[in-house]
Design an enzyme around this catalytic site. Sequence first.
Site, PDB file in Angstrom:
ATOM      1  N   ARG A   2     -11.196   0.326  15.012  1.00 27.00           N
ATOM      2  CA  ARG A   2     -10.695   1.072  13.600  1.00 27.00           C
ATOM      3  C   ARG A   2     -11.723   0.373  12.800  1.00 27.00           C
ATOM      4  O   ARG A   2     -12.976   0.305  12.599  1.00 27.00           O
ATOM      5  CB  ARG A   2      -9.446   0.896  13.218  1.00 27.00           C
ATOM      6  CG  ARG A   2      -9.159   2.021  12.245  1.00 27.00           C
ATOM      7  CD  ARG A   2      -7.435   2.143  11.933  1.00 27.00           C
ATOM      8  NE  ARG A   2      -6.925   0.884  11.217  1.00 27.00           N
ATOM      9  CZ  ARG A   2      -5.755   0.822  11.064  1.00 27.00           C
ATOM     10  NH1 ARG A   2      -4.872   1.539  11.326  1.00 27.00           N
ATOM     11  NH2 ARG A   2      -5.189  -0.653  10.508  1.00 27.00           N
TER      12      ARG A   2
ATOM     13  N   TYR B  81      14.069  30.404   8.094  1.00 28.11           N
ATOM     14  CA  TYR B  81      12.671  31.251   8.680  1.00 28.11           C
ATOM     15  C   TYR B  81      12.496  31.183  10.013  1.00 28.11           C
ATOM     16  O   TYR B  81      12.828  30.419  10.874  1.00 28.11           O
ATOM     17  CB  TYR B  81      11.483  30.516   8.044  1.00 28.11           C
ATOM     18  CG  TYR B  81      11.190  30.692   6.636  1.00 28.11           C
ATOM     19  CD1 TYR B  81      10.749  32.116   6.282  1.00 28.11           C
ATOM     20  CD2 TYR B  81      10.982  29.423   5.834  1.00 28.11           C
ATOM     21  CE1 TYR B  81      10.596  32.088   4.738  1.00 28.11           C
ATOM     22  CE2 TYR B  81      10.814  29.783   4.576  1.00 28.11           C
ATOM     23  CZ  TYR B  81      10.301  31.090   3.954  1.00 28.11           C
ATOM     24  OH  TYR B  81      10.307  31.128   2.606  1.00 28.11           O
TER      25      TYR B  81
ATOM     26  N   MET C 111      10.231  25.076   2.110  1.00 17.55           N
ATOM     27  CA  MET C 111       9.325  23.900   1.286  1.00 17.55           C
ATOM     28  C   MET C 111      10.116  23.303   0.320  1.00 17.55           C
ATOM     29  O   MET C 111      10.017  21.822   0.036  1.00 17.55           O
ATOM     30  CB  MET C 111       8.455  24.878   0.596  1.00 17.55           C
ATOM     31  CG  MET C 111       7.374  24.252  -0.279  1.00 17.55           C
ATOM     32  SD  MET C 111       6.546  25.141  -1.221  1.00 17.55           S
ATOM     33  CE  MET C 111       5.238  25.919  -0.235  1.00 17.55           C
TER      34      MET C 111
ATOM     35  N   LYS D 241       0.968  -1.208  -0.006  1.00 19.79           N
ATOM     36  CA  LYS D 241       0.050  -0.080   0.093  1.00 19.79           C
ATOM     37  C   LYS D 241       0.883   1.267  -0.140  1.00 19.79           C
ATOM     38  O   LYS D 241       2.072   1.300   0.293  1.00 19.79           O
ATOM     39  CB  LYS D 241      -0.892   0.147   1.219  1.00 19.79           C
ATOM     40  CG  LYS D 241      -0.023   0.147   2.584  1.00 19.79           C
ATOM     41  CD  LYS D 241      -1.068  -0.073   3.942  1.00 19.79           C
ATOM     42  CE  LYS D 241      -0.162  -0.033   4.992  1.00 19.79           C
ATOM     43  NZ  LYS D 241      -1.059  -0.407   6.332  1.00 19.79           N
TER      44      LYS D 241
HETATM   45  C1  LIG Z   1      -0.385  -1.511   6.914  1.00 22.21           C
HETATM   46  C2  LIG Z   1      -1.083  -2.571   7.243  1.00 22.21           C
HETATM   47  C3  LIG Z   1      -0.035  -3.880   7.545  1.00 22.21           C
HETATM   48  C4  LIG Z   1       1.276  -3.855   7.651  1.00 22.21           C
HETATM   49  O1  LIG Z   1       1.717  -3.316   8.837  1.00 22.21           O
HETATM   50  P1  LIG Z   1       3.448  -3.482   9.231  1.00 22.21           P
HETATM   51  O2  LIG Z   1       3.438  -2.999  10.647  1.00 22.21           O
HETATM   52  O3  LIG Z   1       3.823  -2.193   8.320  1.00 22.21           O
HETATM   53  O4  LIG Z   1       3.780  -4.932   8.968  1.00 22.21           O
HETATM   54  C5  LIG Z   1      -0.852  -4.918   7.906  1.00 22.21           C
HETATM   55  N1  LIG Z   1      -2.130  -5.234   7.873  1.00 22.21           N
HETATM   56  C6  LIG Z   1      -2.930  -4.030   7.397  1.00 22.21           C
HETATM   57  C7  LIG Z   1      -4.602  -4.160   7.635  1.00 22.21           C
HETATM   58  C8  LIG Z   1      -2.447  -2.885   7.347  1.00 22.21           C
HETATM   59  O5  LIG Z   1      -3.044  -1.669   6.843  1.00 22.21           O
END
Ligand SMILES: *Cc1c(COP(=O)(O)O)cnc(C)c1O
Length: 374
Positions: A131, A265, A313, A33
């Site tokens: 969640r 800045y 930036m 992801k």
């Molecule tokens: C991002 C994610 C992972 C991976 O987690 P890590 O700590 O990076 O291994 C696993 N499962 C879900 C549902 C996630 O969103």
Amino acid sequence: MSRAVAEINLNAIEHNLKLVKNKTNSKILAVVKADAYGHGLIPVAQAAVDSGVDWLGTALLEEAIILRKNGFKLPIIAWLTPCGEDFESALNLNIDLSISSLEVLAEIVSAAKKIGKIPRLHIEIDTGMSRGGVGEEWEDFLVQIGHLLTENKINIVGVWSHFARADEPAEVMNSQQLSFFNDRVLKLNAMGVNPEFLHLANSAAVITFKDSHKSIVRWGIGLYGLSPDVENLGDSKLIGLKPAMRLKAKLNLVKKVKAGSTVGYGATAITKHDTKLGVVTLGYADGIPRNANNLAGVFVAGQRAPLIGRVSMDQFVVDLGIDSLAKTGDEVIVFGSGIDGEYTIDEWAKACGTINYEIVTRIGPRVPRIYTRE
Ligand SMILES: *Cc1c(COP(=O)(O)O)cnc(C)c1O
């Protein structure tokens, strides 16, 4: 080299996959992801597949769709699937979908009906994270699942959940989440539903909690060679991981300044001695957090040069020291594995009050990724 570049060492990605294979007998899902945590979706997914990974996982459906359109044939799951997503494309491309709500379930079933497919679904169970996942609505959910299964409208291939504190192995919450998960799976089994794939382990749980491995483990941060929690589990090196990303930039300018010069800045920093400053060609628009402090910096001309003043930036300034041999136009290493003396991603995370995940994932699209094998 251009202004800035993120070098991604695909050998490190492959090394980190070999390492996880030695830690579990379960199937391995590579979590790709967020553009593979900033490392580049397609090249990382390809390296993972070449090293024999079993599954790919994404948060967004569009990430999973990109993978299929690039020819990836292995099982893929997308787990962040709000109402209104393009479920027809997902089903046409044989992407497994996670469900947490009756609303999304209904949309997927109606998309499936339109195109004559039976969706492959993974039920997410809320085991304590509050969640994603089915929570208090569990009984209603089971009734609906029961109807849809009888009508042969869905295929429940998986049940999964997510740990809140797997990076704190001593916390009792981990085993509580696991037993809650097991109970809910037993309820499904009692209805005659026996999903092929059960999964809850993230990288931290892969490393510390063998009982949670089930049929698939979801290997995320570990794939990129970073520790899920430096304080509790130790750094990459201790775990045997190889960080895959090295961020480089250039010195746009090297200049001498007198003691007492204000920098950046807000004039938040003042030089204590006569020194040389280097202006680095990266800023918060590239994902360098603005709140970084002088515990981070760059490696140039054989030395560390700490950040001085606020990150802007497109630029930040480092204190090279009066004797530095660095000159205008030189390349700098912002972070890397640390082997050559450069700052690590973990050091940058600490300097920004965040975690290594955020440092790599934030590096933005202005920074080209190039792929190496070191
Ligand atoms: C991002 C994610 C992972 C991976 O987690 P890590 O700590 O990076 O291994 C696993 N499962 C879900 C549902 C996630 O969103």
